[in-house]
Design a protein around this motif. Structure first.
Motif, PDB file in Angstrom:
ATOM      1  N   ASN A   1       0.798  -1.130   0.025  1.00  0.00           N
ATOM      2  CA  ASN A   1       0.002  -0.026  -0.033  1.00  0.00           C
ATOM      3  C   ASN A   1       0.784   1.316   0.062  1.00  0.00           C
ATOM      4  OD1 ASN A   1       0.731   0.750   2.677  1.00  0.00           O
ATOM      5  ND2 ASN A   1      -0.860  -0.665   3.389  1.00  0.00           N
ATOM      6  N   SER A   2       1.973   1.117   0.210  1.00  0.00           N
ATOM      7  CA  SER A   2       3.112   2.157   0.125  1.00  0.00           C
ATOM      8  C   SER A   2       2.791   3.462   0.942  1.00  0.00           C
ATOM      9  CB  SER A   2       3.350   2.455  -1.395  1.00  0.00           C
ATOM     10  OG  SER A   2       3.854   1.395  -2.032  1.00  0.00           O
ATOM     11  N   SER A   3       2.295   3.415   2.089  1.00  0.00           N
ATOM     12  CA  SER A   3       1.643   4.560   2.728  1.00  0.00           C
ATOM     13  C   SER A   3       2.570   5.288   3.506  1.00  0.00           C
ATOM     14  CB  SER A   3       0.581   3.861   3.541  1.00  0.00           C
ATOM     15  OG  SER A   3       0.991   2.773   4.399  1.00  0.00           O
ATOM     16  N   CYS A   4       3.595   4.799   4.054  1.00  0.00           N
ATOM     17  CA  CYS A   4       4.694   5.568   4.797  1.00  0.00           C
ATOM     18  C   CYS A   4       5.292   6.582   4.064  1.00  0.00           C
ATOM     19  CB  CYS A   4       5.553   4.727   5.865  1.00  0.00           C
ATOM     20  SG  CYS A   4       6.747   3.701   4.939  1.00  0.00           S
ATOM     21  N   ARG A   5       5.601   6.178   2.971  1.00  0.00           N
ATOM     22  CA  ARG A   5       6.345   7.286   1.915  1.00  0.00           C
ATOM     23  C   ARG A   5       7.877   7.501   2.475  1.00  0.00           C
ATOM     24  NH1 ARG A   5       3.426   6.453  -1.905  1.00  0.00           N
ATOM     25  NH2 ARG A   5       3.719   7.885  -3.001  1.00  0.00           N
ATOM     26  N   LEU A   6       8.371   6.518   2.961  1.00  0.00           N
ATOM     27  CA  LEU A   6       9.660   6.608   3.624  1.00  0.00           C
ATOM     28  C   LEU A   6      10.703   5.977   2.629  1.00  0.00           C
ATOM     29  CD1 LEU A   6       9.442   5.723   7.502  1.00  0.00           C
ATOM     30  CD2 LEU A   6      10.059   7.829   6.470  1.00  0.00           C
ATOM     31  N   CYS A   7      10.360   5.043   1.742  1.00  0.00           N
ATOM     32  CA  CYS A   7      11.303   4.079   0.981  1.00  0.00           C
ATOM     33  C   CYS A   7      11.694   4.760  -0.627  1.00  0.00           C
ATOM     34  CB  CYS A   7      10.750   2.865   0.969  1.00  0.00           C
ATOM     35  SG  CYS A   7       9.381   2.736  -0.336  1.00  0.00           S
ATOM     36  N   PHE A   8      11.765   6.103  -0.750  1.00  0.00           N
ATOM     37  CA  PHE A   8      11.945   6.619  -1.995  1.00  0.00           C
ATOM     38  C   PHE A   8      13.250   6.302  -2.516  1.00  0.00           C
ATOM     39  CE2 PHE A   8       8.040   9.630  -1.474  1.00  0.00           C
ATOM     40  CZ  PHE A   8       7.417   9.092  -2.455  1.00  0.00           C
ATOM     41  N   VAL A   9      13.296   6.202  -3.671  1.00  0.00           N
ATOM     42  CA  VAL A   9      14.564   5.976  -4.365  1.00  0.00           C
ATOM     43  C   VAL A   9      14.614   6.652  -5.777  1.00  0.00           C
ATOM     44  CG1 VAL A   9      15.330   3.735  -3.320  1.00  0.00           C
ATOM     45  CG2 VAL A   9      14.185   3.596  -5.602  1.00  0.00           C
ATOM     46  N   GLU A  10      15.598   7.034  -6.346  1.00  0.00           N
ATOM     47  CA  GLU A  10      15.443   7.554  -7.835  1.00  0.00           C
ATOM     48  C   GLU A  10      16.136   6.261  -8.706  1.00  0.00           C
ATOM     49  OE1 GLU A  10      15.650  11.420  -9.253  1.00  0.00           O
ATOM     50  OE2 GLU A  10      16.786  12.073  -7.293  1.00  0.00           O
ATOM     51  N   ILE A  11      15.389   6.473  -9.725  1.00  0.00           N
ATOM     52  CA  ILE A  11      16.049   5.410 -10.881  1.00  0.00           C
ATOM     53  C   ILE A  11      16.312   6.013 -12.006  1.00  0.00           C
ATOM     54  CG2 ILE A  11      15.106   3.383 -12.184  1.00  0.00           C
ATOM     55  CD1 ILE A  11      13.509   2.630 -10.044  1.00  0.00           C
ATOM     56  N   GLU A  12      17.518   5.928 -12.492  1.00  0.00           N
ATOM     57  CA  GLU A  12      17.896   6.737 -13.802  1.00  0.00           C
ATOM     58  C   GLU A  12      17.144   6.528 -15.002  1.00  0.00           C
ATOM     59  OE1 GLU A  12      22.599   6.584 -13.430  1.00  0.00           O
ATOM     60  OE2 GLU A  12      21.980   5.897 -15.323  1.00  0.00           O
ATOM     61  N   GLY A  13      16.737   7.677 -15.679  1.00  0.00           N
ATOM     62  CA  GLY A  13      15.799   7.690 -16.836  1.00  0.00           C
ATOM     63  C   GLY A  13      14.281   7.677 -16.242  1.00  0.00           C
ATOM     64  N   LEU A  14      14.008   7.788 -14.867  1.00  0.00           N
ATOM     65  CA  LEU A  14      12.554   8.066 -14.364  1.00  0.00           C
ATOM     66  C   LEU A  14      12.757   9.659 -13.987  1.00  0.00           C
ATOM     67  CD1 LEU A  14      11.324   4.902 -12.614  1.00  0.00           C
ATOM     68  CD2 LEU A  14      11.109   5.495 -15.201  1.00  0.00           C
ATOM     69  N   SER A  15      11.754  10.255 -14.260  1.00  0.00           N
ATOM     70  CA  SER A  15      11.834  11.619 -13.782  1.00  0.00           C
ATOM     71  C   SER A  15      11.367  12.000 -12.447  1.00  0.00           C
ATOM     72  CB  SER A  15      10.805  12.509 -14.724  1.00  0.00           C
ATOM     73  OG  SER A  15       9.349  11.977 -14.636  1.00  0.00           O
ATOM     74  N   ASN A  16      10.665  11.122 -11.965  1.00  0.00           N
ATOM     75  CA  ASN A  16      10.341  11.334 -10.518  1.00  0.00           C
ATOM     76  C   ASN A  16      10.738  10.023  -9.517  1.00  0.00           C
ATOM     77  OD1 ASN A  16       8.964  13.979 -10.604  1.00  0.00           O
ATOM     78  ND2 ASN A  16       7.374  12.675 -11.536  1.00  0.00           N
ATOM     79  N   PRO A  17      11.205  10.270  -8.114  1.00  0.00           N
ATOM     80  CA  PRO A  17      11.370   9.377  -7.421  1.00  0.00           C
ATOM     81  C   PRO A  17      10.308   8.320  -7.465  1.00  0.00           C
ATOM     82  CG  PRO A  17      12.196  11.454  -6.359  1.00  0.00           C
ATOM     83  CD  PRO A  17      11.404  11.806  -7.570  1.00  0.00           C
TER      84      PRO A  17
END
Ligand code: FES
Length: 218
Positions: free
Chosen positions: A46-62
């Motif tokens: 459900n990705s509710s805590c929003r703590l696990c952001f990462v960036e991926i090359e080629g994607l504009s948003n985390p």
């Protein structure tokens, strides 16, 4: 069967299976990504805590690492300016509705919030967001444990343990938005509810919301 692929996390090439969630791939390779709500067995996080952001090359948003599946050649960065900013904001939002009397907390020194603060150099105090100041009575009705909702981070680990592992269904989320809480049906005390006091929920609580009474630790 999913095929073996290679992704790169923070410069480390890692072999994994196509579709494995980035969060678990990182953790299994000793790369820490903050997380509270992720449950490995859960098909759709459900990705509710929003703590696990990462960036991926080629994607504009985390993206959230608990929901993003691995694909061959992905280049993942767990620490960028944008990621750090997003994680800090999510962490501060959690603290705005959290009892911060750590010294009085049964999970002191064994709390995931303390771990995240240490790993990411974040402060365990409120800064930008005003406290919600919700007040709750501690439910001490079970024989071995208690539930203090002022420390609950709404991660859902206890609800999963109760429903999926114990197959009881005594607790769940009720209300929406800032009034969201973990509660029993009709907000009965745990002892009055269908809770069997198996304590699986206590064992998975990452903070001090569900805790063993003194002398009852498993
Ligand atoms: Fe990914 Fe909570 S662990 S959003």
């Amino acid at each position: 069967m999913s095929k073996t692929i290679t992704i790169t996390i923070d410069g480390h090439p890692i072999e994994t299976r196509s579709g494995e969630k980035i969060l678990w791939v990182a953790l299994e390779n000793d790369i820490y990504i903050p997380h509270l709500c992720a449950i490995k067995e859960e098909g759709r996080p459900n990705s509710s805590c929003r703590l696990c952001f990462v960036e991926i090359e080629g994607l504009s948003n985390p993206v959230t690492a608990c929901s993003k599946g691995a694909e061959d050649g992905l280049v993942v960065k767990t620490r960028t300016e944008r990621v750090d900013r997003l994680v800090k904001t999510a962490f501060e939002l959690i603290l705005s509705d959290h009892n911060l009397k750590c010294r009085e907390c049964p999970a002191n020194r064994n709390c995931v919030l303390q771990k995240i603060a240490k790993e990411r150099g974040l402060k365990l105090r409120r800064q930008r967001f005003a406290p919600l100041n919700r007040t709750f009575e501690i439910d001490e009705s079970p024989a071995e444990f208690a539930f203090d909702r002022s420390r609950c981070v709404l991660c859902g680990q206890c609800v999963w343990a109760d429903r999926v592992e114990a197959k009881v269904g005594a607790i769940g989320f009720t209300n929406r938005g800032i009034n969201r809480v973990v509660s029993t049906f009709n907000d009965l005390s745990l002892a009055e509810s269908i809770c069997t006091e198996c304590t699986l929920c206590v064992d998975v609580c990452p903070v001090g919301a569900l805790y063993y009474k003194k002398g009852q630790e498993s």
